[in-house]
Structures are given as C-alpha cells and as structure tokens.
Design a protein around this motif. Sequence first.
Motif, PDB file in Angstrom:
ATOM      1  N   PRO A 149       0.926  -1.281  -0.017  1.00  0.00           N
ATOM      2  CA  PRO A 149       0.066  -0.033   0.102  1.00  0.00           C
ATOM      3  C   PRO A 149       0.883   1.192   0.009  1.00  0.00           C
ATOM      4  CG  PRO A 149      -0.753  -1.643   1.824  1.00  0.00           C
ATOM      5  CD  PRO A 149       0.778  -1.909   1.086  1.00  0.00           C
ATOM      6  N   ALA A 150       0.307   2.281  -0.410  1.00  0.00           N
ATOM      7  CA  ALA A 150       1.112   3.624  -0.573  1.00  0.00           C
ATOM      8  C   ALA A 150       1.878   3.957   0.559  1.00  0.00           C
ATOM      9  CB  ALA A 150       0.097   4.719  -1.079  1.00  0.00           C
ATOM     10  N   LYS A 151       1.226   3.996   1.620  1.00  0.00           N
ATOM     11  CA  LYS A 151       1.837   4.374   3.069  1.00  0.00           C
ATOM     12  C   LYS A 151       2.839   3.503   3.445  1.00  0.00           C
ATOM     13  CE  LYS A 151      -1.847   1.958   6.020  1.00  0.00           C
ATOM     14  NZ  LYS A 151      -0.936   1.069   6.625  1.00  0.00           N
ATOM     15  N   ASP A 152       2.979   2.288   3.153  1.00  0.00           N
ATOM     16  CA  ASP A 152       3.800   1.343   3.493  1.00  0.00           C
ATOM     17  C   ASP A 152       5.192   1.216   2.706  1.00  0.00           C
ATOM     18  OD1 ASP A 152       2.378   0.889   5.897  1.00  0.00           O
ATOM     19  OD2 ASP A 152       1.275  -0.765   4.957  1.00  0.00           O
ATOM     20  N   PHE A 153       4.950   1.449   1.454  1.00  0.00           N
ATOM     21  CA  PHE A 153       6.127   1.303   0.421  1.00  0.00           C
ATOM     22  C   PHE A 153       7.455   2.017   0.860  1.00  0.00           C
ATOM     23  CE2 PHE A 153       8.219   2.449  -3.822  1.00  0.00           C
ATOM     24  CZ  PHE A 153       8.674   1.347  -4.059  1.00  0.00           C
ATOM     25  N   PRO A 154       8.562   1.207   0.928  1.00  0.00           N
ATOM     26  CA  PRO A 154       9.714   1.812   1.418  1.00  0.00           C
ATOM     27  C   PRO A 154      10.450   2.628   0.529  1.00  0.00           C
ATOM     28  CG  PRO A 154      10.044  -0.582   0.912  1.00  0.00           C
ATOM     29  CD  PRO A 154       8.474  -0.263   0.650  1.00  0.00           C
ATOM     30  N   GLY A 155      10.276   2.547  -0.537  1.00  0.00           N
ATOM     31  CA  GLY A 155      10.942   3.461  -1.648  1.00  0.00           C
ATOM     32  C   GLY A 155      11.548   2.840  -2.686  1.00  0.00           C
ATOM     33  N   MET A 156      12.038   3.266  -3.791  1.00  0.00           N
ATOM     34  CA  MET A 156      12.920   2.774  -5.024  1.00  0.00           C
ATOM     35  C   MET A 156      14.372   2.518  -4.797  1.00  0.00           C
ATOM     36  SD  MET A 156      10.004   2.607  -7.030  1.00  0.00           S
ATOM     37  CE  MET A 156      10.724   2.517  -8.892  1.00  0.00           C
ATOM     38  N   ARG A 157      14.612   1.406  -5.323  1.00  0.00           N
ATOM     39  CA  ARG A 157      15.981   1.018  -5.052  1.00  0.00           C
ATOM     40  C   ARG A 157      16.821   2.090  -6.229  1.00  0.00           C
ATOM     41  NH1 ARG A 157      12.860  -2.894  -3.460  1.00  0.00           N
ATOM     42  NH2 ARG A 157      13.672  -4.230  -1.895  1.00  0.00           N
ATOM     43  N   ASP A 158      18.250   2.009  -5.730  1.00  0.00           N
ATOM     44  CA  ASP A 158      19.258   2.332  -6.944  1.00  0.00           C
ATOM     45  C   ASP A 158      19.298   1.502  -8.051  1.00  0.00           C
ATOM     46  OD1 ASP A 158      19.654   4.585  -5.182  1.00  0.00           O
ATOM     47  OD2 ASP A 158      21.778   3.924  -4.647  1.00  0.00           O
ATOM     48  N   SER A 159      19.387   2.152  -9.216  1.00  0.00           N
ATOM     49  CA  SER A 159      19.462   1.148 -10.316  1.00  0.00           C
ATOM     50  C   SER A 159      20.766   0.285 -10.465  1.00  0.00           C
ATOM     51  CB  SER A 159      19.514   2.234 -11.720  1.00  0.00           C
ATOM     52  OG  SER A 159      18.462   2.814 -11.674  1.00  0.00           O
ATOM     53  N   SER A 160      20.587  -0.940 -10.918  1.00  0.00           N
ATOM     54  CA  SER A 160      21.623  -1.750 -11.022  1.00  0.00           C
ATOM     55  C   SER A 160      22.758  -1.484 -12.292  1.00  0.00           C
ATOM     56  CB  SER A 160      21.190  -3.216 -11.407  1.00  0.00           C
ATOM     57  OG  SER A 160      20.370  -3.369 -12.537  1.00  0.00           O
ATOM     58  N   ARG A 161      23.803  -2.080 -12.344  1.00  0.00           N
ATOM     59  CA  ARG A 161      24.607  -1.857 -13.473  1.00  0.00           C
ATOM     60  C   ARG A 161      23.895  -2.342 -14.816  1.00  0.00           C
ATOM     61  NH1 ARG A 161      30.561  -4.566 -14.015  1.00  0.00           N
ATOM     62  NH2 ARG A 161      31.150  -3.858 -16.304  1.00  0.00           N
ATOM     63  N   LEU A 162      23.278  -3.249 -14.649  1.00  0.00           N
ATOM     64  CA  LEU A 162      22.294  -3.674 -16.099  1.00  0.00           C
ATOM     65  C   LEU A 162      21.476  -2.700 -16.301  1.00  0.00           C
ATOM     66  CD1 LEU A 162      22.111  -5.872 -17.952  1.00  0.00           C
ATOM     67  CD2 LEU A 162      20.402  -6.952 -16.441  1.00  0.00           C
ATOM     68  N   THR A 163      20.738  -2.273 -15.724  1.00  0.00           N
ATOM     69  CA  THR A 163      19.598  -1.027 -15.973  1.00  0.00           C
ATOM     70  C   THR A 163      20.564   0.205 -16.512  1.00  0.00           C
ATOM     71  OG1 THR A 163      18.230  -1.948 -14.271  1.00  0.00           O
ATOM     72  CG2 THR A 163      18.026   0.355 -15.137  1.00  0.00           C
ATOM     73  N   GLU A 164      21.573   0.507 -15.894  1.00  0.00           N
ATOM     74  CA  GLU A 164      22.203   1.710 -16.167  1.00  0.00           C
ATOM     75  C   GLU A 164      22.880   1.500 -17.771  1.00  0.00           C
ATOM     76  OE1 GLU A 164      24.924   2.685 -13.249  1.00  0.00           O
ATOM     77  OE2 GLU A 164      23.159   3.453 -11.960  1.00  0.00           O
ATOM     78  N   GLY A 165      23.548   0.438 -17.706  1.00  0.00           N
ATOM     79  CA  GLY A 165      24.157   0.104 -19.061  1.00  0.00           C
ATOM     80  C   GLY A 165      23.098  -0.227 -20.177  1.00  0.00           C
ATOM     81  N   LEU A 166      21.909  -0.782 -20.079  1.00  0.00           N
ATOM     82  CA  LEU A 166      21.076  -0.595 -21.208  1.00  0.00           C
ATOM     83  C   LEU A 166      20.625   0.508 -21.483  1.00  0.00           C
ATOM     84  CD1 LEU A 166      19.089  -4.218 -19.876  1.00  0.00           C
ATOM     85  CD2 LEU A 166      20.383  -3.925 -21.967  1.00  0.00           C
ATOM     86  N   LYS A 167      20.289   1.527 -20.428  1.00  0.00           N
ATOM     87  CA  LYS A 167      19.815   2.720 -20.885  1.00  0.00           C
ATOM     88  C   LYS A 167      20.848   3.614 -21.702  1.00  0.00           C
ATOM     89  CE  LYS A 167      17.748   6.960 -19.302  1.00  0.00           C
ATOM     90  NZ  LYS A 167      17.277   7.838 -17.822  1.00  0.00           N
ATOM     91  N   GLU A 168      22.284   3.350 -21.353  1.00  0.00           N
ATOM     92  CA  GLU A 168      23.109   4.151 -21.883  1.00  0.00           C
ATOM     93  C   GLU A 168      23.472   3.429 -23.262  1.00  0.00           C
ATOM     94  OE1 GLU A 168      26.742   3.504 -19.816  1.00  0.00           O
ATOM     95  OE2 GLU A 168      26.306   4.753 -18.073  1.00  0.00           O
ATOM     96  N   LEU A 169      22.885   2.119 -23.651  1.00  0.00           N
ATOM     97  CA  LEU A 169      23.168   1.658 -25.035  1.00  0.00           C
ATOM     98  C   LEU A 169      21.859   1.898 -25.961  1.00  0.00           C
ATOM     99  CD1 LEU A 169      24.432  -1.839 -24.002  1.00  0.00           C
ATOM    100  CD2 LEU A 169      25.681  -0.150 -25.314  1.00  0.00           C
ATOM    101  N   GLY A 170      21.015   2.776 -25.409  1.00  0.00           N
ATOM    102  CA  GLY A 170      19.720   3.114 -25.947  1.00  0.00           C
ATOM    103  C   GLY A 170      18.348   2.633 -25.679  1.00  0.00           C
ATOM    104  N   PHE A 171      18.182   1.792 -24.449  1.00  0.00           N
ATOM    105  CA  PHE A 171      16.690   1.728 -24.096  1.00  0.00           C
ATOM    106  C   PHE A 171      16.210   2.775 -23.301  1.00  0.00           C
ATOM    107  CE2 PHE A 171      13.230  -0.344 -22.179  1.00  0.00           C
ATOM    108  CZ  PHE A 171      12.566  -1.147 -23.093  1.00  0.00           C
ATOM    109  N   VAL A 172      15.738   3.865 -23.795  1.00  0.00           N
ATOM    110  CA  VAL A 172      15.604   5.136 -22.894  1.00  0.00           C
ATOM    111  C   VAL A 172      14.449   5.006 -22.195  1.00  0.00           C
ATOM    112  CG1 VAL A 172      16.677   6.675 -24.844  1.00  0.00           C
ATOM    113  CG2 VAL A 172      14.171   6.295 -25.207  1.00  0.00           C
ATOM    114  N   GLU A 173      13.492   4.025 -22.328  1.00  0.00           N
ATOM    115  CA  GLU A 173      12.192   3.973 -21.437  1.00  0.00           C
ATOM    116  C   GLU A 173      12.877   3.469 -19.986  1.00  0.00           C
ATOM    117  OE1 GLU A 173       9.568   1.302 -22.869  1.00  0.00           O
ATOM    118  OE2 GLU A 173       9.664   2.025 -25.090  1.00  0.00           O
ATOM    119  N   LEU A 174      13.879   3.209 -19.863  1.00  0.00           N
ATOM    120  CA  LEU A 174      14.582   2.938 -18.269  1.00  0.00           C
ATOM    121  C   LEU A 174      14.764   4.178 -17.796  1.00  0.00           C
ATOM    122  CD1 LEU A 174      16.744  -0.379 -18.947  1.00  0.00           C
ATOM    123  CD2 LEU A 174      14.654  -0.206 -17.403  1.00  0.00           C
ATOM    124  N   LYS A 175      14.304   4.104 -16.388  1.00  0.00           N
ATOM    125  CA  LYS A 175      14.771   5.457 -15.640  1.00  0.00           C
ATOM    126  C   LYS A 175      15.535   4.928 -14.616  1.00  0.00           C
ATOM    127  CE  LYS A 175      10.054   7.435 -15.945  1.00  0.00           C
ATOM    128  NZ  LYS A 175       8.823   8.106 -15.330  1.00  0.00           N
TER     129      LYS A 175
END
Length: 259
Positions: free
Chosen positions: A221-247
């Motif tokens: 539930p919204a009140k209990d959500f602990p927050g988003m994690r930092d991005s992984s190396r894989l996520t960052e790498g795929l965005k750098e390679l052109g998958f712009v939909e990743l945040k």
Amino acid sequence: MPSGFERLLHHSPTPSPPPRRTSTTSRYHLFIRQQPLAARACGAGDRDRRPVDPPPILQLLLTDFDPNTSDDIDILQDPRFTVGCFLVPETRGSISSDMDGDSSLREDRLGTAPGQSTPLLSGKAFVSPFFVDEDPDPTTAPNHPSTFDYHLPERRAQLAPSTSKGAQQPAAFFIFSDLSVRTAGLYRLQFRLMNWGLVEDTGQSMPVLAEVWSDPFKVYPAKDFPGMRDSSRLTEGLKELGFVELKTRGKGKGKGRRR
C-alpha cells in the motif's frame, strides 16, 4: 497485425483454455537477469503508474549458441519475438519444488490462470527484444546452455554466470520498464516467449517457445512502500545503450535508496 496476435493483447472474458505446453526440444530459453522485488500499488486509472522495482529484465538464451554464426545472431535480432508477462497472486508463504515442473500444475496450485489475473497488471505487458552487441554487465551474464547441460536455464540458482572472462557476448533482452500492479499483495510474474512470425508464416496458433516464473515479490500500500532502489549496473548499461524507457535512480540520477 498477424491473425491471432490480437487475442494475445486483449484477453477474452470467456474462460481461458488449458495452457499450451512448451516444447521440450526448443532451443529457446528465458533467463531472468533482474528479478522484481517490490512495488507500490497504483490507482485504478491508466495515468497512475507505479513501476515494479527494479524493472524485470529477461535474456533470450539459445542452446549451443555460436556468436560467430550469422544464423544465431539473426535469431537474437528477430523483431518478431515477443515475451508476454502475466501476473499471478502468490497464495502460499513459500515456493515448493513442483513450481519448477508442469505449468498447468503450477497454475492449478496457485488457484488462478494468467488470463484471469492480468486485470491487476497495467502497463506494457508484451515487449520485443532489445539487441546489444556487447552485454552491459558481463560479470552477471549467464552462459548459453549446451546439449550437454543437465539443468534447465530457467532454474536460476543452478545457472552460473559466464566463465568467459573478458569475452564480450551479444545479447537480446526483454525489458519490462512499465509494469504496475493495482492491488497490494504477494505476486509472481509468468513470462512466455512467442514468435508471431510463426502465425504469419503458417496460419497456425502461436506456440509458447519458452516459459519462466519470477520469484515472489511484494506490492505495498502507498503508506507502507519503503521506496525505490538504486539502479543496477545492468539497468544503467541498457539505458546508455539506447533503451531510453528505463529510468535510472541513485546518486546524481534521481530519487532512490540503497537497501
């Protein structure tokens, strides 16, 4: 759009037929490179998106893959492949070994079929492959299976990272950057690999070429959500390679926290 593919995108309200079985002789395998861990429940409207964190990322593996053959590279680049994602409530506190076996048994034990669970899931649930010449995180990349392997690559704990140190491999990823769940609870994601080109070429129904299930993850539930994690190396790498939909999140990249 090929005949039959529209039905995959828009599920019929009528009861779903028994799930099709994956071929035991298929070269195709799905491996989950990044498991979903948590999410904040989103609202009923389409504009309220609370993406599953981290975004699930799957890789297509081929039995006896040879990066030096154009045929195998063409398979990884085939835009007619698609992976569909289905949400299944996890009703038990632990996963028993039979979850690695027959797919119809798994769905029966969970008490629901994927087609009946998808209204809880919003966002882009069918994605095409994203091909890269070099894996952005080779230290966690799996080996492609061989005909001498005794373990299925879907059994994540039994598949070791690649032992080819320094050898960059091409890869095809299926990236689910826009998945949200409407109701708090414990869930798993079921992923199915299909190729709509087979429907176009043969006029027959689309077979499931491979299937894999995620680990259970919690939607808060919204009140209990602990927050988003930092991005992984894989996520960052795929965005750098052109998958712009990743945040990406983390220091200097946006909101996030390390846990």
